[in-house]
Design a protein around this motif. Structure first.
Motif, PDB file in Angstrom:
ATOM      1  N   PRO A  22       0.834  -1.206   0.000  1.00 23.68           N
ATOM      2  CA  PRO A  22       0.000   0.000   0.000  1.00 23.68           C
ATOM      3  C   PRO A  22       0.869   1.258   0.000  1.00 23.68           C
ATOM      4  O   PRO A  22       2.042   1.195   0.366  1.00 23.68           O
ATOM      5  CB  PRO A  22      -0.769  -0.111   1.308  1.00 23.68           C
ATOM      6  CG  PRO A  22       0.065  -0.962   2.194  1.00 23.68           C
ATOM      7  CD  PRO A  22       0.916  -1.839   1.319  1.00 23.68           C
ATOM      8  N   VAL A  23       0.274   2.376  -0.424  1.00 24.41           N
ATOM      9  CA  VAL A  23       0.951   3.663  -0.209  1.00 24.41           C
ATOM     10  C   VAL A  23       0.370   4.259   1.057  1.00 24.41           C
ATOM     11  O   VAL A  23      -0.775   3.988   1.424  1.00 24.41           O
ATOM     12  CB  VAL A  23       0.731   4.691  -1.346  1.00 24.41           C
ATOM     13  CG1 VAL A  23       1.753   4.515  -2.421  1.00 24.41           C
ATOM     14  CG2 VAL A  23      -0.666   4.686  -1.880  1.00 24.41           C
ATOM     15  N   LYS A  24       1.186   5.071   1.705  1.00 24.64           N
ATOM     16  CA  LYS A  24       0.690   5.696   2.922  1.00 24.64           C
ATOM     17  C   LYS A  24      -0.307   6.797   2.564  1.00 24.64           C
ATOM     18  O   LYS A  24      -0.133   7.535   1.603  1.00 24.64           O
ATOM     19  CB  LYS A  24       1.855   6.284   3.725  1.00 24.64           C
ATOM     20  CG  LYS A  24       2.605   5.228   4.493  1.00 24.64           C
ATOM     21  CD  LYS A  24       3.291   5.808   5.707  1.00 24.64           C
ATOM     22  CE  LYS A  24       4.536   6.570   5.327  1.00 24.64           C
ATOM     23  NZ  LYS A  24       5.244   7.049   6.539  1.00 24.64           N
ATOM     24  N   SER A  62      -5.847  -0.314   4.213  1.00 21.40           N
ATOM     25  CA  SER A  62      -5.254  -1.032   5.345  1.00 21.40           C
ATOM     26  C   SER A  62      -5.165  -0.160   6.575  1.00 21.40           C
ATOM     27  O   SER A  62      -4.863   1.018   6.493  1.00 21.40           O
ATOM     28  CB  SER A  62      -3.845  -1.550   5.064  1.00 21.40           C
ATOM     29  OG  SER A  62      -3.374  -1.177   3.827  1.00 21.40           O
ATOM     30  N   PHE A  64      -2.798  -0.395   9.557  1.00 15.76           N
ATOM     31  CA  PHE A  64      -1.582  -1.146   9.848  1.00 15.76           C
ATOM     32  C   PHE A  64      -1.693  -1.823  11.204  1.00 15.76           C
ATOM     33  O   PHE A  64      -1.997  -1.188  12.201  1.00 15.76           O
ATOM     34  CB  PHE A  64      -0.357  -0.231   9.778  1.00 15.76           C
ATOM     35  CG  PHE A  64      -0.146   0.321   8.386  1.00 15.76           C
ATOM     36  CD1 PHE A  64       0.164  -0.536   7.342  1.00 15.76           C
ATOM     37  CD2 PHE A  64      -0.310   1.670   8.129  1.00 15.76           C
ATOM     38  CE1 PHE A  64       0.348  -0.036   6.061  1.00 15.76           C
ATOM     39  CE2 PHE A  64      -0.134   2.172   6.850  1.00 15.76           C
ATOM     40  CZ  PHE A  64       0.192   1.318   5.803  1.00 15.76           C
ATOM     41  N   GLY A  65      -1.480  -3.120  11.187  1.00 16.73           N
ATOM     42  CA  GLY A  65      -1.607  -3.887  12.419  1.00 16.73           C
ATOM     43  C   GLY A  65      -2.954  -4.588  12.540  1.00 16.73           C
ATOM     44  O   GLY A  65      -3.124  -5.451  13.380  1.00 16.73           O
ATOM     45  N   MET A  66      -3.913  -4.201  11.698  1.00 12.92           N
ATOM     46  CA  MET A  66      -5.234  -4.835  11.747  1.00 12.92           C
ATOM     47  C   MET A  66      -5.551  -5.622  10.489  1.00 12.92           C
ATOM     48  O   MET A  66      -6.182  -6.667  10.541  1.00 12.92           O
ATOM     49  CB  MET A  66      -6.329  -3.779  11.951  1.00 12.92           C
ATOM     50  CG  MET A  66      -6.279  -3.055  13.283  1.00 12.92           C
ATOM     51  SD  MET A  66      -6.306  -4.186  14.683  1.00 12.92           S
ATOM     52  CE  MET A  66      -7.960  -4.836  14.562  1.00 12.92           C
ATOM     53  N   GLY A  67      -5.139  -5.097   9.344  1.00 12.34           N
ATOM     54  CA  GLY A  67      -5.415  -5.821   8.107  1.00 12.34           C
ATOM     55  C   GLY A  67      -5.930  -4.921   7.009  1.00 12.34           C
ATOM     56  O   GLY A  67      -5.871  -3.682   7.120  1.00 12.34           O
ATOM     57  N   GLU A  68      -6.423  -5.554   5.964  1.00  5.76           N
ATOM     58  CA  GLU A  68      -6.850  -4.843   4.762  1.00  5.76           C
ATOM     59  C   GLU A  68      -8.250  -5.303   4.374  1.00  5.76           C
ATOM     60  O   GLU A  68      -8.628  -6.432   4.646  1.00  5.76           O
ATOM     61  CB  GLU A  68      -5.955  -5.226   3.575  1.00  5.76           C
ATOM     62  CG  GLU A  68      -4.610  -4.571   3.528  1.00  5.76           C
ATOM     63  CD  GLU A  68      -3.878  -4.943   2.246  1.00  5.76           C
ATOM     64  OE1 GLU A  68      -3.384  -4.024   1.578  1.00  5.76           O
ATOM     65  OE2 GLU A  68      -3.799  -6.132   1.900  1.00  5.76           O
ATOM     66  N   LYS A  98      -9.156   7.990  14.028  1.00  6.43           N
ATOM     67  CA  LYS A  98      -9.444   9.426  14.107  1.00  6.43           C
ATOM     68  C   LYS A  98      -8.904  10.121  12.860  1.00  6.43           C
ATOM     69  O   LYS A  98      -7.977   9.611  12.217  1.00  6.43           O
ATOM     70  CB  LYS A  98      -8.744  10.028  15.335  1.00  6.43           C
ATOM     71  CG  LYS A  98      -9.109   9.352  16.650  1.00  6.43           C
ATOM     72  CD  LYS A  98     -10.392   9.937  17.213  1.00  6.43           C
ATOM     73  CE  LYS A  98     -10.773   9.316  18.546  1.00  6.43           C
ATOM     74  NZ  LYS A  98     -11.289   7.941  18.465  1.00  6.43           N
ATOM     75  N   ALA A  99      -9.454  11.270  12.559  1.00  9.13           N
ATOM     76  CA  ALA A  99      -8.931  12.060  11.441  1.00  9.13           C
ATOM     77  C   ALA A  99      -7.446  12.309  11.666  1.00  9.13           C
ATOM     78  O   ALA A  99      -7.022  12.534  12.800  1.00  9.13           O
ATOM     79  CB  ALA A  99      -9.693  13.372  11.325  1.00  9.13           C
ATOM     80  N   GLY A 100      -6.661  12.251  10.596  1.00  6.19           N
ATOM     81  CA  GLY A 100      -5.222  12.478  10.698  1.00  6.19           C
ATOM     82  C   GLY A 100      -4.427  11.192  10.799  1.00  6.19           C
ATOM     83  O   GLY A 100      -3.228  11.183  10.574  1.00  6.19           O
ATOM     84  N   GLN A 101      -5.091  10.090  11.143  1.00  5.10           N
ATOM     85  CA  GLN A 101      -4.368   8.821  11.283  1.00  5.10           C
ATOM     86  C   GLN A 101      -3.828   8.345   9.936  1.00  5.10           C
ATOM     87  O   GLN A 101      -4.485   8.485   8.904  1.00  5.10           O
ATOM     88  CB  GLN A 101      -5.274   7.750  11.894  1.00  5.10           C
ATOM     89  CG  GLN A 101      -4.527   6.437  12.118  1.00  5.10           C
ATOM     90  CD  GLN A 101      -5.389   5.384  12.771  1.00  5.10           C
ATOM     91  OE1 GLN A 101      -6.160   5.654  13.680  1.00  5.10           O
ATOM     92  NE2 GLN A 101      -5.248   4.144  12.288  1.00  5.10           N
ATOM     93  N   THR A 102      -2.632   7.777   9.978  1.00  4.48           N
ATOM     94  CA  THR A 102      -2.041   7.218   8.760  1.00  4.48           C
ATOM     95  C   THR A 102      -2.653   5.860   8.477  1.00  4.48           C
ATOM     96  O   THR A 102      -2.877   5.065   9.384  1.00  4.48           O
ATOM     97  CB  THR A 102      -0.520   7.043   8.939  1.00  4.48           C
ATOM     98  OG1 THR A 102       0.026   8.316   9.241  1.00  4.48           O
ATOM     99  CG2 THR A 102       0.124   6.503   7.672  1.00  4.48           C
TER     100      THR A 102
ATOM    101  N   TYR B  67       5.621  -2.943   9.361  1.00  3.89           N
ATOM    102  CA  TYR B  67       5.071  -1.633   9.695  1.00  3.89           C
ATOM    103  C   TYR B  67       5.453  -1.293  11.123  1.00  3.89           C
ATOM    104  O   TYR B  67       5.737  -2.179  11.932  1.00  3.89           O
ATOM    105  CB  TYR B  67       3.538  -1.616   9.545  1.00  3.89           C
ATOM    106  CG  TYR B  67       2.856  -2.532  10.522  1.00  3.89           C
ATOM    107  CD1 TYR B  67       2.569  -3.837  10.174  1.00  3.89           C
ATOM    108  CD2 TYR B  67       2.534  -2.099  11.811  1.00  3.89           C
ATOM    109  CE1 TYR B  67       1.982  -4.699  11.078  1.00  3.89           C
ATOM    110  CE2 TYR B  67       1.955  -2.959  12.729  1.00  3.89           C
ATOM    111  CZ  TYR B  67       1.682  -4.258  12.347  1.00  3.89           C
ATOM    112  OH  TYR B  67       1.111  -5.120  13.252  1.00  3.89           O
ATOM    113  N   LYS B  72      -0.047   8.767  15.350  1.00  6.34           N
ATOM    114  CA  LYS B  72      -0.905   8.752  14.169  1.00  6.34           C
ATOM    115  C   LYS B  72      -0.147   8.322  12.920  1.00  6.34           C
ATOM    116  O   LYS B  72      -0.728   8.015  11.898  1.00  6.34           O
ATOM    117  CB  LYS B  72      -1.496  10.144  13.923  1.00  6.34           C
ATOM    118  CG  LYS B  72      -2.691  10.437  14.826  1.00  6.34           C
ATOM    119  CD  LYS B  72      -3.320  11.759  14.461  1.00  6.34           C
ATOM    120  CE  LYS B  72      -4.642  11.968  15.213  1.00  6.34           C
ATOM    121  NZ  LYS B  72      -5.238  13.269  14.930  1.00  6.34           N
ATOM    122  N   VAL B 251      -2.019 -10.085   9.050  1.00  2.00           N
ATOM    123  CA  VAL B 251      -1.087  -9.291   9.851  1.00  2.00           C
ATOM    124  C   VAL B 251      -0.448 -10.198  10.889  1.00  2.00           C
ATOM    125  O   VAL B 251      -1.113 -11.021  11.508  1.00  2.00           O
ATOM    126  CB  VAL B 251      -1.829  -8.135  10.549  1.00  2.00           C
ATOM    127  CG1 VAL B 251      -0.934  -7.464  11.575  1.00  2.00           C
ATOM    128  CG2 VAL B 251      -2.299  -7.139   9.517  1.00  2.00           C
TER     129      VAL B 251
END
Lengths: 286, 340
Positions: A22-24, A62, A64-68, A98-102, B67, B72, B251
């Motif tokens: 994925p791209v960030k 995705s 990250f850490g949870m899946g896609e 939340k808003a702003g999260q990558t 990762y 954030k 993951v």
């Protein structure tokens, strides 16, 4: 080295290098649509459109850490809009974000609606619940190119009045748009509901939409789709003029992980948009 | 034909191993597979391995990227792939044909779209395949019935033939020629006038002619109810299949913040394979799962890529706990009565 990623790599670069990376991206905005649906506006880290998508195409998001998971996406000005219903682990994690999260995004996958086939024709949109999301991306395109299309009609069905997604567009914007009829039904009404009550196929039967030069675009849960197909055929719509967009469990988005097939078609590559005529030629397994 | 005396096999393997990492068939009656060669390892060439060489090109589990979440923000780093050449020695025609199927999937050698898989492309491009022709069929082998020639495969880089006391050696590609020259330079190859050996007849045969066409009319046939009732959905058939390519992406979390995204083999036999969030499952039961497996191999893959996704290696026949034998399925399909 061809396999090291420049932080400034675009989605196209990544796809060339490794389609599964994925791209960030970041969550630009979150809108609570209904108690269990949120609309996420996703942009690149510098608030640009991650990549263009056409109505009906899919993206893989995705956490990250949870899946896609795979979602229908709609292109906004500087972001992709993805409506997410909270139903599983990944969607739960998205709803917590939340808003702003990558987050990560890759795509677009599949073929969207063939816009040139709809050119100059009347369009009948039928959507059930969150199925309105891909239909909405097409409606947005149509309203932006209004002169290219004829009469518009939308029949939307939701579980209850509080489950209306894209409520402002449904109740305030589209009904007052030029030559656009909007009818909404709910499975279960509450006291102040004045609209239709009942299931989508029954409302379609009741409204008897006009056939002439009309293409029908449907999206919703499989049971609604199958029942509505039957009603449309009773009303003498030809299977060639009925289009739907399907969703399946997907892992790769590029026809390799194996699970989203209907017969020898992969929904991620050959779909997700199919005409009913195409679906009828495939095994009934969606 | 150039020949390599079997007495010199170990010397040849030492030469290969000093050229590139070398994987050879090894193991015992209970388990055998392709393992990294080191001096003294006993190479097993009497019969095909229990597990094919698939995992050398398409690993059972592989890291796609790691990762690291900081508040954030998140950093993602792709796992660098080794790009050194690898020699896979002793690959049988059935398993090489399966690699050709994997090439179709992962290198998208079709007009119907798709994208090259990065990791597979690197491994495949760097693999040097030394194939070994079969003389005798094992009890469960039926590759000839699936259109595979057990004695040689054109996609081999270097093809070996069993000539009794020696191996015939024939290179098909520049990569194969390189290996052949290494042996020649060490004086291990002789030139002999010999004919290519032909394999003995197969105990297990089945007529698969026209099966794809027949299956196009059998999606709703009662045969699938019967086969579905028998199957346990254990997934051993897909695990040992050299051509099954389905995968899942999951993951693998190290802690709350760090971890990696992995790709690992999956099976159409498993209950969550097609289950969607929210519970809808287009292939909910055993019948639908069994039907998918056989239709994928015998109908859908041929429709999409023009070849069977079964190469007749016989591993699923040997290991299925309820004897759900694909040759028997093909026979039943051929005999099945259909409307129209």
């Amino acid at each position: 080295m061809a396999n090291s990623l420049d932080p400034a790599a675009t989605a196209d670069d990544v796809k060339r290098i490794n389609a599964l990376l994925p791209v960030k991206a970041k969550i630009l905005r979150i809108t609570q649509e209904t108690p269990d649906v949120k609309l996420f506006s996703i942009s690149t880290l510098d608030e640009q459109l991650p990549f263009p998508v056409s109505p009906g195409q899919l993206v893989m998001l995705s956490v990250f850490g949870m899946g896609e998971a795979i979602f229908a996406a709609s292109a906004g000005e500087n972001c992709l809009e993805v409506a997410v219903k909270r139903v599983g682990i990944l969607t739960e994690a998205l709803h917590e974000a939340k808003a702003g999260q990558t987050m990560g995004i890759r795509g677009p996958y599949g073929n969207g609606f063939s816009l040139d086939i709809f050119q100059g024709r009347n369009l009948l949109f039928i959507a059930g619940g969150i199925g309105l999301a891909p239909v909405r991306s097409l409606i947005k395109h149509v309203l932006n190119h209004r002169k290219d299309f004829g009469h518009l009609q939308l029949i939307g069905g939701f579980r209850s009045p509080k489950d209306l997604v894209f409520k402002r567009e449904l109740t305030e914007i589209w009904p007052v748009s030029e030559d656009f009829d909007v009818a909404i039904t709910v499975d279960k009404a509450e006291e102040d509901w004045r609209g239709h009550v009942g299931y989508v196929p029954d409302l379609v039967k009741k409204l008897k939409p006009q056939l002439d030069e009309t293409a029908c675009i449907l999206c919703g849960p499989p049971v609604m789709l199958k029942n509505t197909f039957n009603v449309l055929e009773e009303l003498a719509f030809s299977p060639e003029n009925i289009y739907t967009t399907l969703e399946m469990r997907m892992k790769c988005g590029i026809g390799q992980c194996g699970r989203c097939n209907i017969g020898s078609c992969y929904v991620c590559l050959d779909g997700p948009v199919f005409s009913l005529a195409q679906l009828r030629a495939l095994p009934d397994e969606y | 034909m150039k020949t390599l005396n079997k007495i010199s096999l170990n010397s040849a393997l030492e030469i290969f191993a000093s050229y590139a990492p070398l994987y050879v068939p090894a193991g015992n009656e209970t388990f055998s597979g392709f393992v990294r060669y080191s001096t003294g390892l006993e190479v097993r060439l009497d019969k095909n391995t229990k597990l094919g060489p698939k995992s050398l090109l398409f690993p059972r589990v592989e890291n796609l990227y790691s990762y690291s979440n900081h508040g954030k923000d998140t950093e993602i780093s792709p796992v660098p792939k080794e790009i050194e050449p690898t020699i896979i020695f002793g690959v049988r025609s059935c398993d090489l044909q399966a690699i050709v199927c994997l090439d179709d999937v992962f290198l998208s050698q079709t007009s119907r779209g798709g994208i090259n898989d990065y990791n597979y492309r690197i491994r495949r491009g760097n693999a040097i395949i030394v194939a070994l022709g079969c003389l005798e069929a094992d009890g469960d082998c039926f590759c000839q019935s699936m259109g595979v020639d057990p004695s040689e495969h054109e996609q081999a880089d270097l093809q070996l033939f069993d000539l009794g006391e020696s191996f015939g050696v024939e290179s098909h590609t520049a990569k194969g020629l390189n290996l052949s020259r290494l042996l020649e330079n060490s004086g291990l190859l002789a030139e002999k006038k010999v004919a290519k050996p032909r394999p003995a007849s197969f105990a297990l045969t089945v007529d698969a002619q026209g099966i794809t066409h027949k299956l196009q009319k059998m999606f709703d046939h009662s045969l699938w109810d019967e086969l579905g009732a028998k199957c346990l959905n254990c997934g051993v058939c897909t695990y040992v299949c050299p051509a099954c390519h389905c995968f899942d992406i999951s993951v693998c979390a190290k802690d709350g913040c760090n971890g990696s995204t992995i790709r690992h083999w999956d099976s159409c036999m498993f209950s969550q394979y097609t289950e969607m969030a929210g519970g809808h499952n287009p292939r909910p039961g055993k019948k639908e799962k069994v039907r998918q497996r056989f239709l994928h191999k015998l109908r859908y893959f041929p429709e999409r890529y023009g070849k069977f996704l079964c190469t007749g290696c016989g591993r699923c026949v040997a290991l299925c706990p309820v004897n759900l034998d694909i040759t028997e399925v093909i026979r039943r399909v051929k005999e099945a009565e259909i409307d129209g």
